[in-house]
Design a protein around this motif. Structure first.
Motif, PDB file in Angstrom:
ATOM      1  N   GLN A 297       0.769  -1.229   0.027  1.00 19.09           N
ATOM      2  CA  GLN A 297       0.004   0.009   0.020  1.00 19.09           C
ATOM      3  C   GLN A 297       0.720   1.308  -0.045  1.00 19.09           C
ATOM      4  O   GLN A 297       0.567   2.121  -0.723  1.00 19.09           O
ATOM      5  N   GLY A 298       2.058   1.263   0.783  1.00 15.70           N
ATOM      6  CA  GLY A 298       2.777   2.479   0.764  1.00 15.70           C
ATOM      7  C   GLY A 298       3.309   2.759  -0.669  1.00 15.70           C
ATOM      8  O   GLY A 298       3.383   4.095  -1.025  1.00 15.70           O
ATOM      9  N   CYS A 299       3.454   1.749  -1.362  1.00 13.86           N
ATOM     10  CA  CYS A 299       4.174   2.120  -2.853  1.00 13.86           C
ATOM     11  C   CYS A 299       2.914   2.491  -3.767  1.00 13.86           C
ATOM     12  O   CYS A 299       3.177   3.500  -4.513  1.00 13.86           O
ATOM     13  N   ARG A 300       1.571   2.029  -3.368  1.00 12.53           N
ATOM     14  CA  ARG A 300       0.671   2.371  -4.330  1.00 12.53           C
ATOM     15  C   ARG A 300       0.229   3.826  -3.901  1.00 12.53           C
ATOM     16  O   ARG A 300       0.099   4.603  -4.796  1.00 12.53           O
ATOM     17  N   ASP A 301       0.298   4.332  -2.748  1.00 16.10           N
ATOM     18  CA  ASP A 301       0.126   5.613  -2.231  1.00 16.10           C
ATOM     19  C   ASP A 301       1.002   6.620  -2.880  1.00 16.10           C
ATOM     20  O   ASP A 301       0.712   7.648  -3.067  1.00 16.10           O
ATOM     21  N   ALA A 302       2.412   6.277  -2.787  1.00 12.97           N
ATOM     22  CA  ALA A 302       3.508   7.133  -3.319  1.00 12.97           C
ATOM     23  C   ALA A 302       3.001   7.158  -4.722  1.00 12.97           C
ATOM     24  O   ALA A 302       3.521   8.411  -5.427  1.00 12.97           O
ATOM     25  N   ILE A 303       2.880   6.391  -5.397  1.00 16.23           N
ATOM     26  CA  ILE A 303       2.591   6.601  -7.010  1.00 16.23           C
ATOM     27  C   ILE A 303       1.545   7.421  -7.195  1.00 16.23           C
ATOM     28  O   ILE A 303       1.565   8.156  -8.084  1.00 16.23           O
ATOM     29  N   GLN A 304       0.359   7.282  -6.339  1.00 16.97           N
ATOM     30  CA  GLN A 304      -0.713   8.251  -6.461  1.00 16.97           C
ATOM     31  C   GLN A 304      -0.438   9.421  -6.316  1.00 16.97           C
ATOM     32  O   GLN A 304      -0.934  10.544  -6.537  1.00 16.97           O
ATOM     33  N   GLN A 305       0.576   9.686  -5.336  1.00 16.67           N
ATOM     34  CA  GLN A 305       0.696  11.227  -4.719  1.00 16.67           C
ATOM     35  C   GLN A 305       1.895  11.527  -5.569  1.00 16.67           C
ATOM     36  O   GLN A 305       2.422  12.674  -5.505  1.00 16.67           O
TER      37      GLN A 305
END
Length: 139
Positions: A22-30
C-alpha cells in the motif's frame, strides 16, 4: 482516472499495482507526475501472442504483469522508496518467470535454479515490504 490499485494506460487498461504494498501504491498516486504512465501500456508493446506455445505465453504474461507496476514505481520522488517498490515488482516478476520454468521446463538444473530464485526472492520481498511499511510517507 486513477484507481486504488492501478493506473490507466492508453488503451484504458489499468496497470495492476496490487502486487505492490500500500505504501508504494500511495506514493505512486501522490507522485508529481501520476499521468506519466499514460501511453505506457505494455500489452500493446508485446504484440500478439498468436503462434506462441503455452510456455511462451505464460512467460510473456509474467513479463507484462511485472512491467506496468515496475515502471509506475519510477514516478515515486523518494529514491529509497522508489528502489524498494521497483524491486518488489521486479522480484515478483522473477518469481512468476521462475514458476513458468518449474511448470514447463525439462532441465533439472534450470528447475533447481528456478526454485532457488523463488525462495530467495520471496524472502527479499518480505524484507523490502517491511521497509516500505516502516518508511513510506516519512521521507
Amino acid at each position: 482516472m486513477h484507481g486504488q490499485h492501478g493506473q490507466t494506460g492508453q488503451h484504458g487498461q489499468m496497470a495492476d499495482l496490487s502486487i505492490l504494498p500500500q505504501g508504494c501504491r500511495d506514493a505512486i498516486q501522490q507522485s508529481a507526475a501520476p499521468d506519466m504512465m499514460q501511453g505506457m501500456d505494455m500489452s500493446g508493446m508485446m504484440g500478439s501472442m498468436e503462434g506462441m506455445d503455452e510456455a511462451q505465453q505464460a512467460s510473456m504474461q509474467a513479463m507484462m504483469e511485472m512491467n506496468g507496476p515496475m515502471m509506475a514505481t519510477h514516478t515515486i520522488k523518494d529514491p529509497d522508496l522508489a528502489f524498494h517498490c521497483g524491486m518488489i515488482a521486479h522480484h515478483t516478476g522473477a518469481i512468476a518467470m521462475a514458476e513458468v520454468e518449474l511448470q514447463y521446463g525439462d532441465d533439472e538444473q534450470s528447475k533447481a535454479l528456478a526454485q532457488e530464485i523463488i525462495d530467495s526472492q520471496r524472502q527479499e520481498i518480505e524484507e523490502m515490504t517491511a521497509w516500505v511499511e516502516e518508511n513510506a510517507g516519512q521521507q
